[in-house]
Design an enzyme around this catalytic site. Structure first.
Site, PDB file in Angstrom:
ATOM      1  N   HIS A 393       1.281  -0.941   0.236  1.00 13.75           N
ATOM      2  CA  HIS A 393      -0.357   0.231   0.524  1.00 13.75           C
ATOM      3  C   HIS A 393       0.678   0.835  -0.057  1.00 13.75           C
ATOM      4  O   HIS A 393       0.973   2.162  -0.763  1.00 13.75           O
ATOM      5  CB  HIS A 393      -1.014  -0.229   0.975  1.00 13.75           C
ATOM      6  CG  HIS A 393      -1.933   1.216   1.382  1.00 13.75           C
ATOM      7  ND1 HIS A 393      -1.550   2.109   2.144  1.00 13.75           N
ATOM      8  CD2 HIS A 393      -3.130   1.759   0.408  1.00 13.75           C
ATOM      9  CE1 HIS A 393      -2.520   2.874   2.020  1.00 13.75           C
ATOM     10  NE2 HIS A 393      -2.788   3.020   1.133  1.00 13.75           N
ATOM     11  N   CYS A 717       0.211  -4.998 -16.490  1.00 15.65           N
ATOM     12  CA  CYS A 717      -0.557  -4.251 -15.564  1.00 15.65           C
ATOM     13  C   CYS A 717       0.537  -4.016 -13.989  1.00 15.65           C
ATOM     14  O   CYS A 717       0.170  -3.875 -12.684  1.00 15.65           O
ATOM     15  CB  CYS A 717      -1.899  -4.142 -14.883  1.00 15.65           C
ATOM     16  SG  CYS A 717      -2.540  -5.482 -14.527  1.00 15.65           S
TER      17      CYS A 717
HETATM   18  C1  PEP Z   1      -0.668  -7.727  -9.974  1.00 11.49           C
HETATM   19  O1  PEP Z   1      -0.359  -9.409  -8.970  1.00 11.49           O
HETATM   20  O2  PEP Z   1       0.241  -7.590 -10.939  1.00 11.49           O
HETATM   21  C2  PEP Z   1      -1.408  -6.781  -9.731  1.00 11.49           C
HETATM   22  C3  PEP Z   1      -1.362  -5.668 -10.695  1.00 11.49           C
HETATM   23  O3  PEP Z   1      -2.613  -7.126  -8.962  1.00 11.49           O
HETATM   24  P1  PEP Z   1      -2.260  -6.674  -7.447  1.00 11.49           P
HETATM   25  O4  PEP Z   1      -0.860  -6.871  -7.500  1.00 11.49           O
HETATM   26  O5  PEP Z   1      -3.610  -5.566  -7.177  1.00 11.49           O
HETATM   27  O6  PEP Z   1      -2.201  -8.388  -7.213  1.00 11.49           O
END
Ligand code: PEP
Ligand code: MG
Length: 765
Positions: A393, A717
């Site tokens: 976070h 992402c």
């Molecule tokens: C990931 O797992 O790469 C992602 C973008 O989702 P999070 O970091 O929210 O799990």
């Protein structure tokens, strides 16, 4: 006064001319060659509805419960039909057509809405009202009415309702501006865009400016001394195409440049001098260097648009990071999670206390940040935590807010004392005693918003001028957003959209688990929270797409909230009750999130796309899809997709493509941990956590290949989207888009451009 010509309008006439009309008038008044235009004033709109006797019916029609989507949709339809179907009072029609006749030769015009922005607190919203190009005499009156009607879109009605604005107090003017049939056009920087030197840089090509702005032609390049007018450098390019206006339809079309004109110099000395004068005037007027779109028609120079120059300061990306105060003692070190170097006073905060004690410029020191700390994080100049990794976070939010951060120091709360003056280096991951020198601060500091709005400039010939504009790339570069408060900064990065909007941060900031929140406040309140959070981002980016991901917080994060006692106790929450698993198991909260997206679509936010996290296989995808259908989202009409972040989903990609997704997006944070069996939050195995591991990369390139064959877009992402080696591998494999964090957008754009150019060169060698 039903119409006013630009020369009669100044910057203070927003009430009658609207924001756009007033600023054009101001420029014209300053002696700038803005194409001629008249304004159908806000009073005319009033006269129209009053004289036609529709005022009462109109405002009654839009006086609806804006939470009721059916009522909202029919309010829009009713209001717009009422305006379109009402006959013009003779006097108003005559005045407008007479003004148009004064242009002389029945030219094509642009018809632009110009809202009286003071009535709307958010001017960007006002800018969403409609504009019509290439309008002829016959279509003029209808298009003016359409601009008026755009005051009553569902989005506009909803927005005013939400903000407590009376529909009757909002007016709209319309700018009717002659379109310039340019023989030549281009852009001009009124100061050197990368050095800031007193030089004017002009780029020019044949025909309308679209060819230069879109980057489809390499323009000539001229450098002129701003004061003396001496031409310092001329580069003449080969210009194979130009944009022209089709005489019959008014549409802009591309045409081949005649052979003898291709290598001809576009601008002569007189024209360059004329442009230099305009450049100086406009820079003086605004007080800042400007990026101006210009055109020359029949020998006359016109200024079409002007905006401040937004060039990157490379040093803000950490290129020139320092040791902080080199004399200072190293107090703690950790991960440099958000770049920049700042000095300030330490403010230690616990989970929920002492947040008010954080004042502007303080350095927050905490075990770990939580969603309710966001307001304090916005005030802080830096953040230092004991715990957390690059995807925690604290790391995500500080990057989004542009606040330097050092995280995972293990001992900051024990070592750093309240009020101690320290220097935080978010590039190196260090906290040292004392202040940095001014030079060090300005080198490393990266406050929010410093990158400005580069989104507006198309790329032209960066290498000729040395400036660093937003590069045009075939692979889109989007941006990740987690908190609505960061939307403005993210949109200003010039990203092509939001590749991941994590809605769990919005939910966690409610302080209650979704189930508890719904139990205490009801379905509608929960849905409204989601609508509000997504809408802020969708509005900021409109019409660029925004991928809103349904809830994906693990149970240990929910456990910290009110209602958390009902969360399951899990041995390994990362492998447990999160993402689509939880959503399919708790469909009530899931469908409220989906309904929020449906409502946003109905309100006109057609840029919102849905994305589902942590799917295992096509069965998960089909079940999620049927919930979309349950709430009235047509999966064939709206773009939707899933995250590929489990090896199982990567290996099931053929079936997932068959399930009808429009896109998939690699969540490499999770895909790496699940492929390598390395907990992404476990520091004991952090050295084994490698997103570039061949096993992870093979899964990804195989998915891209299958998706290309099935016409499914691919994206990334996860945090790895900002790693050059990952960018290279994925662009080479043919990925459709990348979505890094906001601080990496510029670097990724440049890297993508490099890789694409190499691909091009390789194919012609
Ligand atoms: C990931 O797992 O790469 C992602 C973008 O989702 P999070 O970091 O929210 O799990
Ligand atoms: Mg994930």
């Amino acid at each position: 006064m039903p119409v006013a010509w630009l020369n009669a309008v100044s910057g203070s006439d927003i009430d009658t001319a609207g924001g756009k009309g007033a600023s054009l008038g101001e420029l014209r008044g300053a002696g700038l060659p803005v194409p001629s235009a008249f304004i159908v004033t806000a009073d005319t709109y009033r006269t129209f509805i009053d004289e036609a006797g529709i005022t009462k019916e109109l405002f009654e029609a839009v006086d609806v419960d804006s939470e009721d989507s059916t009522a909202l949709a029919s309010a829009e339809q009713h209001a717009r039909e009422l305006i379109m179907n009402t006959e013009w009072p003779d006097s108003v029609r005559e005045t407008i057509l007479d003004a148009y006749a004064d242009f002389g030769d029945d030219p094509f015009v642009a018809v632009r809405s110009s809202a009286t922005a003071e009535d709307l607190p958010d001017a960007s919203f006002a800018g969403q009202q409609e504009t019509f190009l290439n309008v002829d005499r016959e279509a003029l009156l209808d298009q003016i009415k359409r601009c008026w009607g755009s005051l009553f879109t569902q989005r506009a009605i909803y927005y005013r309702d939400e903000q407590g604005f009376d529909h009757e107090n909002v007016d709209i003017a319309v700018v009717v501006q002659r379109m310039v049939d340019a023989d030549k056009s281009g852009v001009m920087f009124t100061s050197h865009p990368s050095t800031g030197d007193s030089e004017i840089v002009v780029e020019g090509a044949w025909g309308l400016g679209e060819a230069v702005v879109s980057g489809s032609v390499s323009p000539d390049n001229y450098i002129i001394d701003k004061e003396s007018g001496e031409i310092e450098d001329v580069t003449v390019t080969t210009k194979k195409i130009k944009c022209v206006r089709d005489a019959a339809t008014g549409e802009t079309v591309e045409k081949a440049v005649e052979t003898e004109q291709r290598d001809e110099r576009v601008l002569d000395e007189d024209e360059l001098d004329e442009l230099r004068k305009v450049g100086r005037l406009v820079e003086d007027h605004y007080g800042d260097p400007q990026d101006v779109e210009w055109a020359i028609a029949d020998g006359d120079v016109y200024m079409l648009q002007s905006r401040p120059i937004t060039t990157i300061d490379e040093s803000t990306n950490g290129a020139a990071s320092t040791d902080g105060d080199s004399d200072g003692e190293l107090l703690v070190s950790g991960l440099g999670a958000s770049p920049g170097t700042v000095s300030g006073r330490v403010r230690s905060v616990g989970k929920l206390d002492h947040l008010d004690a954080v004042t502007d410029g303080d350095i927050i020191v905490a075990e770990m940040t939580t969603p309710d700390m966001v307001p304090a994080m916005k005030r802080a100049s830096a953040i230092v935590t004991d715990e957390g990794g690059m995807t925690s976070h604290a790391a995500i939010i500080s990057r989004e807010l542009g606040v330097p951060a050092v995280i995972g120091t293990e001992s900051a709360t024990a070592t750093l004392a309240d009020d101690q003056y320290v220097t935080v280096d978010g590039d190196k991951g260090t906290v040292v005693d004392g202040a940095a020198t001014e030079a060090e601060l300005s080198n490393g500091q990266s406050p929010a918003g410093e990158t400005g709005d580069p989104g507006s400039s198309g790329e032209t010939t960066a290498s000729d001028t040395g400036r660093v504009p937003k590069p045009m790339t075939a692979t889109e570069v989007k941006v990740n957003v987690s908190i609505p408060e960061a939307a403005e900064r993210a949109a200003a990065s010039g990203a092509d959209g939001v590749g991941l909007l994590r809605i769990e941060h919005m939910v966690l900031s409610l302080g209650k688990t979704p189930e508890k929140y719904i139990a205490d406040h009801g379905d509608r309140a929960f849905r409204q929270e989601i609508i509000d959070g997504i809408r802020t981002v969708a509005e900021e980016f409109y019409p660029r797409p925004v991928r809103a991901r349904t809830l994906d917080a693990p149970s240990d994060e929910f456990r910290q909230l009110a209602g958390g006692e009902d969360e399951p106790t899990e041995h390994n929450p990362m492998l447990g009750y999160r993402g689509i698993r939880r959503s399919l198991d708790k469909p009530a909260a899931f469908e409220l999130q989906l309904e929020a997206v449906r409502r946003l679509h109905e309100m006109g936010y057609d840029n919102v796309e849905l994305m589902f996290p942590l799917v295992t296989d096509a069965e998960d995808v089909l079940r999620a899809k049927s919930h979309m259908q349950n709430v009235g989202i047509d999966p064939d009409k709206r773009r939707w997709g899933v995250m590929i972040e489990t090896p199982a989903s990567a290996l099931s990609i053929e079936e997932i493509a068959d399930a009808g997704v429009d896109f998939v997006s690699f969540g490499t944070n999770d895909l790496t941990q699940y492929t390598l069996a390395v907990d992404r939050n476990n520091s004991n195995v952090a050295d084994r956590y490698d997103e570039l591991h061949p096993a992870v990369r093979t899964l990804m390139t195989d998915v891209i290949e299958t998706c290309r064959a099935n016409d499914v877009d691919t994206s990334i992402c996860g945090q790895a989207a900002s790693k050059p080696a990952m960018v290279q591998a994925l662009v080479n494999a043919g990925i459709t888009s990348l979505s890094p964090n906001v601080d990496a957008v510029r670097d990724v754009q440049q890297e993508v451009k490099r890789v694409e150019q190499k691909l091009l060169v390789d194919t012609i060698r």
